[in-house]
Design an enzyme around this catalytic site. Structure first.
Site, PDB file in Angstrom:
ATOM      1  N   LYS A   1       0.857  -1.190   0.000  1.00 41.32           N
ATOM      2  CA  LYS A   1       0.000   0.000   0.000  1.00 41.32           C
ATOM      3  C   LYS A   1       0.887   1.231   0.000  1.00 41.32           C
ATOM      4  O   LYS A   1       1.923   1.267   0.683  1.00 41.32           O
ATOM      5  CB  LYS A   1      -0.873  -0.029   1.254  1.00 41.32           C
ATOM      6  CG  LYS A   1      -1.879   1.105   1.374  1.00 41.32           C
ATOM      7  CD  LYS A   1      -2.729   0.945   2.632  1.00 41.32           C
ATOM      8  CE  LYS A   1      -3.791   2.015   2.772  1.00 41.32           C
ATOM      9  NZ  LYS A   1      -4.612   1.820   4.001  1.00 41.32           N
TER      10      LYS A   1
ATOM     11  N   SER B   1      -9.543  -0.377   7.509  1.00 38.54           N
ATOM     12  CA  SER B   1      -9.052  -0.287   6.132  1.00 38.54           C
ATOM     13  C   SER B   1      -8.361  -1.517   5.576  1.00 38.54           C
ATOM     14  O   SER B   1      -8.011  -1.532   4.394  1.00 38.54           O
ATOM     15  CB  SER B   1      -8.113   0.905   5.988  1.00 38.54           C
ATOM     16  OG  SER B   1      -8.875   2.065   5.825  1.00 38.54           O
TER      17      SER B   1
ATOM     18  N   SER C   1      -9.571   1.784   3.187  1.00 41.84           N
ATOM     19  CA  SER C   1      -8.737   2.504   2.254  1.00 41.84           C
ATOM     20  C   SER C   1      -7.721   1.635   1.515  1.00 41.84           C
ATOM     21  O   SER C   1      -7.159   2.075   0.520  1.00 41.84           O
ATOM     22  CB  SER C   1      -7.988   3.632   2.969  1.00 41.84           C
ATOM     23  OG  SER C   1      -7.117   3.094   3.961  1.00 41.84           O
TER      24      SER C   1
HETATM   25  N1  GLN Z   1     -12.838   4.455   6.730  1.00 42.22           N
HETATM   26  C1  GLN Z   1     -12.191   4.876   7.933  1.00 42.22           C
HETATM   27  C2  GLN Z   1     -11.737   6.309   7.782  1.00 42.22           C
HETATM   28  O1  GLN Z   1     -12.013   6.868   6.777  1.00 42.22           O
HETATM   29  C3  GLN Z   1     -11.023   3.985   8.246  1.00 42.22           C
HETATM   30  C4  GLN Z   1      -9.851   4.227   7.387  1.00 42.22           C
HETATM   31  C5  GLN Z   1      -8.669   3.420   7.766  1.00 42.22           C
HETATM   32  O2  GLN Z   1      -8.780   2.417   8.478  1.00 42.22           O
HETATM   33  N2  GLN Z   1      -7.523   3.866   7.352  1.00 42.22           N
HETATM   34  O3  GLN Z   1     -11.119   6.885   8.629  1.00 42.22           O
END
Ligand code: GLN
Length: 469
Positions: free
Chosen positions: A62, A161, A137
C-alpha cells in the site's frame, strides 16, 4: 504458465523451491497480469522491475508504506514525486525475507476513506464488478490480490481499512493487535490506531506474511515482541473454541439481509465444527464507536498532517512569502477528505473544546475497551459481518461523508480497543463477496488464524471472481 488468479503465495513458494519457476519468471507473470488487467482496475499507482537477488514470492505494498527510492504518495497530490531515502521497517523486513516488490497500491488519500475513491489519482475498481468499489482505504491491495495481480500484499488499518476492503474483494485480511507491527516509515494518519497487516487469498498465506512483518522494532517505541511465534494454522476443527456473537454487532442498523444470512450460516458452520456458540453484548461500543473514532482519528490526523508544509516533502507551490507558500501548498495539495479531517480535528483539539470532545472521546474509548474485555472473559473469539453491505457502486456515497463513514461501523469498535481482527470471505450475496469478522484478545493472532483456517477449509470459498474465470 502460472495462473496468477489461483496460485497462493504458499504454492508459489513451493514452485520456487522446486525450481519449477524462477523468481524473475514469477515476478514477470504478475507484471503481465498487471499489464493485462490493471488498466481497468487501477489497483496500482506504480510498478517496479524485478530486483536482482530477490528470490522470494513478490509482494505489493500500500502506498503509505515508505520504500527507499520508490515514490510513496499516500495517494495525495501533496506527496507526489516524494521518494523516501529510507525503507519503512515493514518494507525492509519484506526485502530481508527476499520478497521482490511488484509495486505500490492505490488507497484513499492518507488512508481516509472506505472506498478508495478518495485517491487523488483516481479510484480503484472491484475485480468482482468494476462498476463497484473495492472498499477502502487499502482497496488497491485487496483488488490486486483478488484479481491475481499480486499473490499477497500489505495494507494498513486505522478504522477498518484492511478488514473492510478484504471483505468487499473476497480476500483474507488481518488487522493485527495494536503495537505488534512497526509503524516506522508508515505515512501517519491516526497514530494510536494505525496498524499494518497482511492481505492474501488464504489464512495460511496471511500467517506466513504476518510472521515476516510482526514483532518489536527499536525504531517504533510503541511496538512489543509477540508473546508467541506466529504459527501457520493446520487444524480443521474448532473443538473447544468459545465463539461469542455480539448481538449489537450482528443486528446493527444497515446490515443487508443477504449479508446476515451468509454470516449466520457461517456461525452455524462454526458450531458444526465443534465450537461452543453463545450470545454476548457490546452495546456502548457499537452505539458510540463510530462517533468516538471520528473525534480521535481526525484529532490525531490534524496533528500528523501538520508536517506537510511544502518544505520537507513532495509538492511546493511557489510564492514570495513563506506563509503564502505554506497555505497555497496545503490548499492545492490536500483533497477534500483530508481537509475535512484537519478541520474536525483542529476544532476538537482547540482549547475551549478539548475536554468536551477529545477528552470525552478518550473516556468513551476506555468504556469500549472494558466492554470488550468483559466479553472475552466468556469467549475466545467474537464474530460478526465485517461490513454491513457488499461492495457498493462507485459514486454511491461520495456526496455523503456520513454514509461513507458508516461502512466501518462493525470494524471500528474492536480497533478502538486495540484488538486484532481477521476478515475471511464466507460466501456471496447477489454474486458479491461477504466478509466474516473474527475478533480476538490482544496478541491472539494464532487463535484467529487457527479458527479462520478451519472455517475457510469448511467453507471452500472460491476466491476467483466469476467474471475473470
Ligand atoms: N474508513 C475509515 C476512515 O475513513 C477507516 C480508514 C482506515 O482504516 N484507514 O477513517
Amino acid at each position: 504458465m502460472i495462473d496468477t488468479l489461483r496460485v497462493t503465495a504458499e504454492e508459489a513458494t513451493g514452485l520456487l523451491e522446486r525450481r519449477e519457476v524462477s523468481a524473475t519468471e514469477l515476478h514477470g507473470a504478475y507484471r503481465e497480469a498487471i499489464a493485462a488487467r490493471d488498466p481497468e482496475l487501477h489497483a496500482y499507482l506504480c510498478t517496479v522491475e524485478h530486483r536482482a537477488g530477490a528470490d522470494g514470492v513478490p509482494i505489493a505494498l500500500k502506498d503509505v508504506i515508505s520504500t527507499k527510492g520508490v515514490e510513496t504518495t499516500a495517494a495525495s497530490k501533496i506527496l507526489s514525486g516524494y521518494k523516501p531515502v529510507f525503507d519503512s521497517t515493514v518494507a525492509a523486513r519484506c526485502k530481508d525475507a527476499g520478497l521482490p516488490l511488484l509495486g505500490k497500491t492505490n488507497l484513499d488519500e492518507f488512508a481516509m476513506g472506505s472506498s478508495t475513491e478518495n485517491s487523488a489519482f483516481g479510484p480503484t475498481r472491484n475485480p468482482w464488478d468494476p462498476s463497484r468499489v473495492p472498499g477502502g482505504s487499502s482497496g488497491g491491495s485487496t483488488a490486486a490480490v483478488a484479481a491475481g495481480l499480486a499473490p499477497w500484499a500489505l495494507g494498513s488499518d486505522t478504522g477498518g481499512s484492511i478488514k473492510q476492503p478484504a471483505a468487499l474483494c473476497g480476500v483474507v485480511g488481518l488487522r493485527p493487535t495494536y503495537g505488534t507491527v512497526s509503524r516506522y516509515g508508515i505515512v501517519a494518519f491516526a497514530s494510536s490506531l494505525d496498524q499494518v497487516g497482511p492481505i492474501a487469498k488464504t489464512v495460511r498465506d496471511c500467517a506466513l506474511l504476518h510472521r515476516i512483518i510482526a514483532g518489536r522494532d527499536p525504531l517504533d517505541s510503541t511496538t512489543v515482541e509477540l508473546p508467541e511465534k506466529i504459527e501457520v494454522p493446520e487444524a480443521e476443527d474448532l473443538n473447544g473454541l468459545r465463539v461469542g456473537v455480539p448481538v449489537e454487532l450482528n443486528q446493527a442498523e444497515g446490515i443487508e439481509p443477504g449479508v446476515s444470512e451468509v454470516v449466520n450460516r457461517t456461525i452455524e458452520l462454526a458450531r458444526s465444527l465443534g465450537a461452543e456458540v453463545g450470545e454476548c453484548h457490546l452495546p456502548r461500543s457499537v452505539e458510540f464507536g463510530l462517533a468516538c473514532y471520528y473525534l480521535i482519528a481526525p484529532s490525531e490526523a490534524s496533528s500528523n498532517l501538520a508536517r506537510y508544509d511544502g518544505v520537507r516533502y513532495g509538492l511546493r507551490v511557489k510564492a514570495d512569502d513563506i506563509r503564502v507558500m505554506y497555505e497555497s501548498t496545503r490548499r492545492e495539495g490536500f483533497g477534500d477528505e483530508p481537509k475535512r479531517r484537519i478541520m474536525l480535528g483542529t476544532y476538537a483539539l482547540s482549547a475551549g473544546y478539548y475536554e468536551a470532545f477529545y477528552g470525552q472521546a478518550q473516556k468513551v474509548r476506555t468504556v469500549i475497551r472494558e466492554e470488550h474485555a468483559a466479553a472475552f472473559e466468556q469467549f475466545d473469539v467474537l464474530v460478526s459481518p465485517t461490513s454491513p453491505t457488499v461492495a457498493f457502486e462507485l459514486g454511491a456515497r461520495t456526496a455523503d461523508p456520513l454514509a461513507m463513514y458508516a461502512a466501518d461501523v462493525l470494524t471500528i469498535p474492536s480497533n478502538m480497543a486495540g484488538l486484532p481482527g481477521l476478515s475471511i470471505p464466507c460466501g456471496l450475496s447477489d454474486g458479491l463477496p461477504v466478509g466474516f469478522q473474527l475478533i480476538g484478545r490482544q496478541f491472539s493472532e494464532n487463535l484467529l488464524f487457527r479458527a479462520g483456517h478451519a472455517l475457510e477449509r469448511a467453507l471452500g470459498f472460491d476466491f476467483v471472481p466469476e467474471r475473470l474465470k
